[in-house]
Design a protein around this motif. Structure first.
Motif: not given
Length: 75
Positions: A1-5, A26-29
């Motif tokens: 799963k790609d995280m939003t940077r 946890g869904t963002f970097e």
């Protein structure tokens, strides 16, 4: 799963609130923090935040220091 940077420009009251939300979600970097203040002072502000509560996560200090180092190198 790609995280939003995400990068934060300024770690004032709103920036600290965003920092905490990003890390807890946890869904963002979080990839960068841009601020004129020294990294050690930003870490202190996160740890002693009287508005949003103290931030005890140990990796917060390392994350802020790394983000500041990247910002300095980019100048």
């Amino acid at each position: 799963k790609d995280m939003t940077r995400i990068a934060i420009n300024g770690l004032g009251r709103i920036g600290r609130a965003a920092f905490k939300q990003i890390k807890e979600d946890g869904t963002f970097e979080l990839v960068a923090v841009n601020d004129l203040v020294l990294a050690e002072e930003l870490v202190y502000l996160l740890k002693q935040d009287s508005v949003y509560g103290r931030y005890e996560w140990g990796y917060a200090a390392q994350l802020v220091r790394e983000a500041k180092a990247v910002a300095r190198a980019a100048r």
